[in-house]
Design an enzyme around this catalytic site. Structure first.
Site, mmCIF file in Angstrom:
data_model
loop_
_atom_site.group_PDB
_atom_site.id
_atom_site.type_symbol
_atom_site.label_atom_id
_atom_site.label_comp_id
_atom_site.label_asym_id
_atom_site.label_seq_id
_atom_site.Cartn_x
_atom_site.Cartn_y
_atom_site.Cartn_z
ATOM 1 N N ASP A 196 70.722 32.640 53.504
ATOM 2 C CA ASP A 196 71.723 33.214 52.589
ATOM 3 C C ASP A 196 72.690 32.115 52.155
ATOM 4 O O ASP A 196 73.328 31.460 52.985
ATOM 5 C CB ASP A 196 72.492 34.332 53.326
ATOM 6 C CG ASP A 196 73.682 34.836 52.512
ATOM 7 O OD1 ASP A 196 74.640 35.361 53.117
ATOM 8 O OD2 ASP A 196 73.669 34.654 51.274
ATOM 9 N N ASP A 244 76.699 36.880 51.361
ATOM 10 C CA ASP A 244 76.662 38.354 51.262
ATOM 11 C C ASP A 244 75.782 38.964 52.352
ATOM 12 O O ASP A 244 75.561 40.164 52.379
ATOM 13 C CB ASP A 244 76.182 38.795 49.868
ATOM 14 C CG ASP A 244 74.702 38.441 49.614
ATOM 15 O OD1 ASP A 244 74.172 38.856 48.561
ATOM 16 O OD2 ASP A 244 74.097 37.750 50.477
ATOM 17 N N ASP A 294 68.670 34.499 49.845
ATOM 18 C CA ASP A 294 68.569 34.390 48.381
ATOM 19 C C ASP A 294 67.842 33.110 47.991
ATOM 20 O O ASP A 294 67.514 32.264 48.843
ATOM 21 C CB ASP A 294 69.960 34.449 47.751
ATOM 22 C CG ASP A 294 70.942 33.499 48.434
ATOM 23 O OD1 ASP A 294 72.067 33.917 48.756
ATOM 24 O OD2 ASP A 294 70.555 32.325 48.673
ATOM 25 N N ASP A 346 54.698 37.529 44.658
ATOM 26 C CA ASP A 346 54.189 38.794 45.177
ATOM 27 C C ASP A 346 54.087 39.770 44.013
ATOM 28 O O ASP A 346 55.082 40.035 43.327
ATOM 29 C CB ASP A 346 55.161 39.327 46.246
ATOM 30 C CG ASP A 346 54.459 40.199 47.278
ATOM 31 O OD1 ASP A 346 54.750 40.047 48.475
ATOM 32 O OD2 ASP A 346 53.599 41.013 46.883
ATOM 33 N N ASP A 366 49.867 43.128 46.143
ATOM 34 C CA ASP A 366 50.246 44.180 47.081
ATOM 35 C C ASP A 366 49.311 45.391 46.973
ATOM 36 O O ASP A 366 49.137 45.936 45.882
ATOM 37 C CB ASP A 366 51.676 44.622 46.721
ATOM 38 C CG ASP A 366 52.307 45.492 47.769
ATOM 39 O OD1 ASP A 366 52.529 45.004 48.874
ATOM 40 O OD2 ASP A 366 52.583 46.668 47.477
ATOM 41 N N GLU A 402 46.070 41.853 48.961
ATOM 42 C CA GLU A 402 46.359 42.552 50.213
ATOM 43 C C GLU A 402 45.575 43.844 50.171
ATOM 44 O O GLU A 402 45.758 44.650 49.251
ATOM 45 C CB GLU A 402 47.858 42.857 50.364
ATOM 46 C CG GLU A 402 48.173 43.446 51.731
ATOM 47 C CD GLU A 402 49.299 44.448 51.756
ATOM 48 O OE1 GLU A 402 49.626 45.031 50.707
ATOM 49 O OE2 GLU A 402 49.881 44.643 52.830
ATOM 50 N N HIS A 451 55.547 40.122 56.946
ATOM 51 C CA HIS A 451 56.784 40.919 56.973
ATOM 52 C C HIS A 451 56.528 42.368 57.374
ATOM 53 O O HIS A 451 57.473 43.159 57.541
ATOM 54 C CB HIS A 451 57.435 40.862 55.599
ATOM 55 C CG HIS A 451 56.590 41.481 54.542
ATOM 56 N ND1 HIS A 451 55.386 40.937 54.114
ATOM 57 C CD2 HIS A 451 56.712 42.634 53.863
ATOM 58 C CE1 HIS A 451 54.844 41.718 53.212
ATOM 59 N NE2 HIS A 451 55.624 42.757 53.042
ATOM 60 N N ASP A 452 55.233 42.730 57.484
ATOM 61 C CA ASP A 452 54.885 44.107 57.885
ATOM 62 C C ASP A 452 54.417 44.194 59.324
ATOM 63 O O ASP A 452 54.162 45.302 59.821
ATOM 64 C CB ASP A 452 53.726 44.633 57.021
ATOM 65 C CG ASP A 452 54.109 44.858 55.589
ATOM 66 O OD1 ASP A 452 53.212 44.752 54.730
ATOM 67 O OD2 ASP A 452 55.291 45.119 55.320
HETATM 68 O O1 TEU Z 1 52.035 46.921 52.575
HETATM 69 C C1 TEU Z 1 50.871 47.735 52.470
HETATM 70 C C2 TEU Z 1 50.612 48.419 53.724
HETATM 71 O O2 TEU Z 1 49.604 49.020 53.929
HETATM 72 C C3 TEU Z 1 51.706 48.412 54.673
HETATM 73 O O3 TEU Z 1 52.229 49.720 54.549
HETATM 74 C C4 TEU Z 1 51.226 48.105 56.043
HETATM 75 O O4 TEU Z 1 49.936 48.565 56.245
HETATM 76 C C5 TEU Z 1 52.131 48.841 56.960
HETATM 77 O O5 TEU Z 1 53.421 48.502 56.560
HETATM 78 C C6 TEU Z 1 51.885 48.441 58.391
HETATM 79 O O6 TEU Z 1 52.729 49.254 59.147
HETATM 80 C C7 TEU Z 1 52.507 46.450 51.321
HETATM 81 C C8 TEU Z 1 53.716 45.580 51.577
HETATM 82 O O7 TEU Z 1 53.333 44.446 52.348
HETATM 83 C C9 TEU Z 1 54.738 46.423 52.301
HETATM 84 O O8 TEU Z 1 55.872 45.645 52.687
HETATM 85 C C10 TEU Z 1 55.165 47.554 51.384
HETATM 86 O O9 TEU Z 1 56.036 48.415 52.085
HETATM 87 C C11 TEU Z 1 53.951 48.351 50.886
HETATM 88 O O10 TEU Z 1 52.852 47.553 50.491
HETATM 89 C C12 TEU Z 1 54.349 49.147 49.637
HETATM 90 O O11 TEU Z 1 54.569 48.237 48.582
#
Ligand code: TEU
Length: 609
Positions: free
Chosen positions: A32, A36, A40, A109, A220, A279, A352-353
């Protein structure tokens, strides 16, 4: 096994991305610059030298577009602008130029399975049933009363599909008396890709980004864009309120047609320059061969999800179970074998997921650093393009979230509400189920130093910083030759230097060993200028081989290989500090290979073909 790939040992890769390493930035949590509490673009610009020193070739930037932030930017309301939270288009231009000046590329993305419900396209579409953009989204009338009893939990939704973020996948729009489809949150309406106007608008937007110097896209849930237009009910599993629609929207009937059209309209304009990764939750090896076979001109690689579902009961992330190494090896080995001849793998432990790699696949306690390095070596020495998720190169771990109020992720918050309000679970039960695999584990701020808020922000961070930042941070690692960060630099450098890493054949070994991950890489060819520096008689054919061993346990393990000649091979990489490694750079321990807790050993040899 076929004979090892034959190519000049020092030949350049067929496609640049096959020797590349990608670094994923989740901007909100990276750095950041304006206090904030949210990361960023200028924060990223301030860390470009850090990325260049790491040695990565590409930066994948999670969404920075204008967005209401319902799903942290994966709900886009203007594809051609930067959300003020993250900065401006000029900042993005400076970031792009800064990456290019350092020999790195930028992959954006692309979220085009759905938009935000605040996107002008959707605002027009919902304004009336006969609006020209009505058919840009999936609108359907309520089910009639007779059909309503056909499924539990929902009311008059057009089918029984559940949303990925709990609740039904349909939202009723009072103004026009119809429902719209949203596989994710109700603020993320699905675009109707059957409509050629939608596809044309998306391709135009993609080309706009390519014209601004972007070098590719991470797409995505791109394998959700083709749906069974009948939108039939899905099976309702025990304990679930809604049906599973995935058989009717994953890898749908027109997927390959749409991606080949996208390739013609967009990617073909920059042949050999771009990186495109789809993805694809639920994708199979068989489908991935079709998606990534260069002859089919679709995408370069895909993110598959099989290895990140092995620690989930019936694929339910809120019912975590113990991961078995034998299953991990079986899955990753199958993907290596499946894409060995046609297509290409992506390689990742996290993003990130997903939960933090060292907490999920390693040991984030006593052996955190050793296991983080071992995981890096195992992943990066597979055949495919490796992805490093921000903080993974530091050995960052999962976070302890004490209460539901500590969470920020819509997926978590919606599940907690549904589980406690409709499924009869207690708050404590849900918090325990959430802990191992929730997405916020990976979204705590990157830990730059041991100062307040880990040097991430001078303000109040949007999500708590992991308290272990006091000893797990970049500042503590940059000049430590045995740090996780510097180990990542070594393993990335090995990929850049050794064609056997980028292009060698992959063979899994010891598939049934519950603790040791073992595989070889092999590449045949003429050394040309001598890949390993040796000047060889002209045109002598060699096979360059690597043996990669990882101990996925806290106990010593002996590795019994059928091919005992490995005992005399050269050790090119290990994760134990050199002081502990008398054989460092020399021959490995003779006889059975001994692996200390969470030890990685990478051996190399060459033999006449
Ligand atoms: O994620 C797709 C997806 O299937 C995710 O929901 C993942 O399987 C799940 O989060 C695992 O728990 C993409 C993006 O990477 C995610 O950050 C978004 O929330 C989602 O699509 C909707 O755009």
């Amino acid at each position: 096994m076929t004979s090892p790939q034959s190519t000049a040992l020092s030949a350049p890769a067929r496609d640049w991305f096959q020797r590349a390493v990608v670094y994923q930035i989740y901007p909100r949590s990276f750095a950041d610059s304006d206090g904030d509490g949210i990361g960023d673009l200028r924060g990223i610009i301030s860390k470009l030298d850090y990325l260049q020193r790491l040695g990565v070739d590409v930066v994948w930037l999670s969404p920075i577009y204008t967005s209401p932030q319902d799903d942290n930017g994966y709900d886009i309301s203007d594809y051609r602008n930067v959300d003020p939270l993250f900065g401006t288009l000029e900042d993005l231009r400076e970031l792009t130029d800064g990456l290019h000046a350092r020999g790195m590329k930028l992959v954006m993305d692309l979220v085009v399975n759905h938009t935000s419900d605040e996107h002008p396209w959707f605002m027009e579409s919902r304004s009336s049933r006969d609006n020209p953009k009505r058919n840009w989204y999936w609108w359907r009338p309520p089910r009639d009363a007779a059909a309503r009893s056909a499924h539990r939990g929902a009311d008059a939704e057009p089918n029984n599909w559940g949303s990925a973020f709990s609740g039904p996948a349909w939202e009723f729009d009072q103004a026009t008396g119809e429902y719209y489809l949203h596989i994710f949150s109700k603020k993320q309406p699905d675009l109707n890709w059957e409509n050629p106007e939608v596809r044309a608008a998306v391709y135009e937007m993609m080309n706009w980004w390519l014209d601004r110097g972007v070098d590719g896209f991470r797409m995505d849930v791109i394998n959700f864009i083709s749906k069974d237009t009948a939108l039939p009910d899905g099976p309702v599993a025990d304990g679930k309120l809604f049906g599973d629609g995935t058989p009717y929207y994953i890898d749908g009937p027109r997927m390959h047609e749409f991606l080949q059209e996208m390739h013609r309209e967009v990617f073909a304009k920059r042949p050999g320059e771009l990186l495109t990764v789809g993805e694809m939750p639920g994708v199979t090896v068989e489908e991935a061969i079709l998606y990534t076979d260069p002859a089919r001109a679709e995408v370069d690689m895909v993110f598959q999800f099989e290895h990140v579902a092995l620690d989930q009961e019936d694929g339910d992330k809120w019912r975590p179970k113990k991961l078995l190494l034998t299953e991990l090896k079986q899955t990753l080995g199958r993907w290596q074998e499946g894409l060995a001849e046609r297509g290409w793998n992506s390689l990742y432990w996290g993003n990130h997921d997903q939960a933090r790699a060292v907490s999920r696949f390693g040991d984030d306690g006593k052996y955190r650093e050793l296991s983080a390095k071992m995981l890096a070596g195992i992943l990066h020495l597979h055949r495919g393009t490796p992805y490093v998720y921000q903080g993974e190169e530091l050995g960052m771990t999962n976070m302890t979230f004490g209460a539901i109020s500590d969470y920020r992720d819509i997926e978590v918050l919606n599940h907690h509400r549904e589980a406690t309000s409709h499924l009869g679970h207690t708050d404590a039960e849900v918090l325990a189920a959430l802990a191992p695999l929730n997405r916020d584990n990976a979204r705590t701020p990157v830990q730059w130093d041991a100062s307040r808020h880990a040097g991430f922000t001078t303000g109040a961070p949007w999500i708590a910083v992991n308290p272990n930042a006091n000893h797990i941070n970049a500042a503590a690692q940059m000049d430590d030759p045995d740090s996780v960060y510097n180990f990542y630099r070594k393993v990335i450098a090995l990929r850049h230097a050794e064609p056997v890493v980028s292009h060698g054949d992959f063979t899994m070994l010891l598939p049934d060993d519950p603790h040791v991950y073992a595989f070889t890489r092999a590449l045949a060819g003429s050394p040309g200028d001598g890949a390993n520096g040796a000047e060889m008689p002209d045109r002598e054919m060699l096979v360059l081989e690597m043996l990669v061993l990882g101990n996925f346990s806290g106990e010593e393990r002996n590795v019994e290989l059928k091919d005992e000649t490995w005992a005399g091979a050269e050790l090119v990489l290990g994760n134990y500090a050199s002081a502990d490694h008398p054989s460092d750079g020399g021959a490995a321990a003779a006889g059975p290979l001994r692996l200390r807790p969470w030890e990685l050993k990478v051996l190399r040899r060459s033999r006449r073909a």
